[in-house]
Design a protein around this motif. Structure first.
Motif, mmCIF file in Angstrom:
data_model
loop_
_atom_site.group_PDB
_atom_site.id
_atom_site.type_symbol
_atom_site.label_atom_id
_atom_site.label_comp_id
_atom_site.label_asym_id
_atom_site.label_seq_id
_atom_site.Cartn_x
_atom_site.Cartn_y
_atom_site.Cartn_z
ATOM 1 N N ALA A 277 0.832 -1.205 0.000
ATOM 2 C CA ALA A 277 0.000 0.000 0.000
ATOM 3 C C ALA A 277 0.868 1.258 0.000
ATOM 4 C CB ALA A 277 -0.938 -0.007 1.207
ATOM 5 N N GLU A 278 2.013 1.201 0.674
ATOM 6 C CA GLU A 278 2.942 2.333 0.653
ATOM 7 C C GLU A 278 3.517 2.523 -0.754
ATOM 8 O OE1 GLU A 278 4.005 4.561 3.453
ATOM 9 O OE2 GLU A 278 1.967 3.799 3.738
ATOM 10 N N VAL A 279 3.812 1.439 -1.436
ATOM 11 C CA VAL A 279 4.316 1.530 -2.805
ATOM 12 C C VAL A 279 3.233 2.112 -3.711
ATOM 13 C CG1 VAL A 279 5.207 0.210 -4.773
ATOM 14 C CG2 VAL A 279 5.938 -0.363 -2.450
ATOM 15 N N THR A 280 2.007 1.664 -3.514
ATOM 16 C CA THR A 280 0.877 2.204 -4.287
ATOM 17 C C THR A 280 0.719 3.694 -4.036
ATOM 18 O OG1 THR A 280 -0.218 0.061 -4.189
ATOM 19 C CG2 THR A 280 -1.590 1.957 -4.704
ATOM 20 N N TRP A 281 0.849 4.116 -2.778
ATOM 21 C CA TRP A 281 0.771 5.543 -2.433
ATOM 22 C C TRP A 281 1.843 6.326 -3.192
ATOM 23 C CZ3 TRP A 281 4.839 7.837 0.386
ATOM 24 C CH2 TRP A 281 4.634 9.177 0.720
ATOM 25 N N LEU A 282 3.052 5.791 -3.241
ATOM 26 C CA LEU A 282 4.123 6.462 -3.957
ATOM 27 C C LEU A 282 3.777 6.610 -5.440
ATOM 28 C CD1 LEU A 282 7.097 7.558 -4.048
ATOM 29 C CD2 LEU A 282 7.748 5.216 -4.620
ATOM 30 N N VAL B 16 2.399 10.398 -4.834
ATOM 31 C CA VAL B 16 3.626 11.195 -4.762
ATOM 32 C C VAL B 16 4.186 11.500 -6.143
ATOM 33 C CG1 VAL B 16 5.996 11.239 -3.904
ATOM 34 C CG2 VAL B 16 4.170 10.366 -2.467
ATOM 35 N N ILE B 17 4.373 10.485 -6.954
ATOM 36 C CA ILE B 17 4.992 10.706 -8.265
ATOM 37 C C ILE B 17 4.154 11.662 -9.121
ATOM 38 C CG2 ILE B 17 5.685 9.589 -10.427
ATOM 39 C CD1 ILE B 17 6.698 7.244 -8.701
ATOM 40 N N PRO B 18 2.828 11.489 -9.223
ATOM 41 C CA PRO B 18 2.064 12.475 -9.994
ATOM 42 C C PRO B 18 2.167 13.903 -9.432
ATOM 43 C CG PRO B 18 0.766 10.507 -9.717
ATOM 44 C CD PRO B 18 1.988 10.354 -8.859
ATOM 45 N N GLN B 19 2.198 14.025 -8.110
ATOM 46 C CA GLN B 19 2.351 15.362 -7.524
ATOM 47 C C GLN B 19 3.713 15.953 -7.850
ATOM 48 O OE1 GLN B 19 1.539 14.968 -3.342
ATOM 49 N NE2 GLN B 19 -0.690 14.926 -3.628
ATOM 50 N N ARG C 58 8.855 7.677 4.397
ATOM 51 C CA ARG C 58 7.895 6.584 4.192
ATOM 52 C C ARG C 58 8.409 5.585 3.173
ATOM 53 N NH1 ARG C 58 1.786 8.846 3.638
ATOM 54 N NH2 ARG C 58 1.402 6.631 3.250
ATOM 55 N N VAL C 59 9.069 6.076 2.153
ATOM 56 C CA VAL C 59 9.611 5.189 1.122
ATOM 57 C C VAL C 59 10.720 4.313 1.709
ATOM 58 C CG1 VAL C 59 10.860 5.134 -1.076
ATOM 59 C CG2 VAL C 59 8.957 6.730 -0.751
ATOM 60 N N VAL D 266 8.916 -6.459 -5.402
ATOM 61 C CA VAL D 266 8.314 -5.171 -5.045
ATOM 62 C C VAL D 266 9.369 -4.245 -4.450
ATOM 63 C CG1 VAL D 266 6.587 -4.054 -3.578
ATOM 64 C CG2 VAL D 266 6.012 -6.160 -4.763
ATOM 65 N N ARG D 267 10.218 -4.782 -3.578
ATOM 66 C CA ARG D 267 11.278 -3.973 -2.977
ATOM 67 C C ARG D 267 12.239 -3.439 -4.027
ATOM 68 N NH1 ARG D 267 15.488 -7.059 -0.395
ATOM 69 N NH2 ARG D 267 16.008 -7.234 -2.582
ATOM 70 N N ASP D 268 12.635 -4.280 -4.973
ATOM 71 C CA ASP D 268 13.567 -3.839 -6.011
ATOM 72 C C ASP D 268 12.946 -2.762 -6.899
ATOM 73 O OD1 ASP D 268 15.398 -5.581 -4.954
ATOM 74 O OD2 ASP D 268 15.211 -7.075 -6.562
ATOM 75 N N GLY D 269 11.670 -2.890 -7.190
ATOM 76 C CA GLY D 269 10.976 -1.844 -7.948
ATOM 77 C C GLY D 269 10.919 -0.535 -7.180
ATOM 78 N N LEU D 270 10.665 -0.638 -5.886
ATOM 79 C CA LEU D 270 10.636 0.552 -5.045
ATOM 80 C C LEU D 270 12.025 1.186 -4.970
ATOM 81 C CD1 LEU D 270 9.063 2.411 -3.174
ATOM 82 C CD2 LEU D 270 9.515 0.801 -1.320
#
Length: 126
Positions: A50-55, A59-62, A82-83, A109-113
């Motif tokens: 969910a934190e990755v989804t939030w990013l 975050v990225i669009p903002q 948070r990241v 997922v971690r490597d993508g983050l």
């Protein structure tokens, strides 16, 4: 020959029933504990995801809408803790995974983050 000895249950049957009961008494709690551990791992993974989804969705669009680099750097500085926490959680989940498939899932997922983290660091610094 007495009638009771002819219809009596052999003693091996009672030993077999006792062994089955003992196996159930030991096996069921172990199975429930393992199942609970996997459910806790899945819940923790879902929270990190969910934190990755939030990013990705917030975050990225903002940050893409920000013009001056100081605003991008400031926005990234706010999101960064948070990241990093999500990365750390995913690393811990990889090592505590119930099996290799779950570990691979956490690792991907971690490597993508981490990749997004590295790219956003370079964008914020430029």
């Amino acid at each position: 020959m007495p009638a009771s000895s002819v219809s009596a249950t052999p003693s091996w049957v009672w030993w077999l029933l006792a062994l089955l009961l003992l196996a159930a008494l030991i096996g069921i709690p172990l199975w429930l504990r393992a199942r609970g551990r996997e459910q806790r791992w899945t819940a923790e993974f879902d929270a990190a995801a969910a934190e990755v989804t939030w990013l990705c969705r917030t975050v990225i669009p903002q940050l893409q809408q920000q013009s001056p680099s100081t605003q991008v750097a400031g926005g990234w500085a706010v999101a960064l803790p948070r990241v990093v926490a999500a990365e750390d959680k995913l690393t811990a989940l990889e090592s505590s995974a119930p099996d290799q498939d779950h570990a691979a899932r956490a690792r991907v997922v971690r490597d993508g983050l981490r990749s997004a983290h590295t790219r956003l660091d370079s964008v914020a610094q430029s």
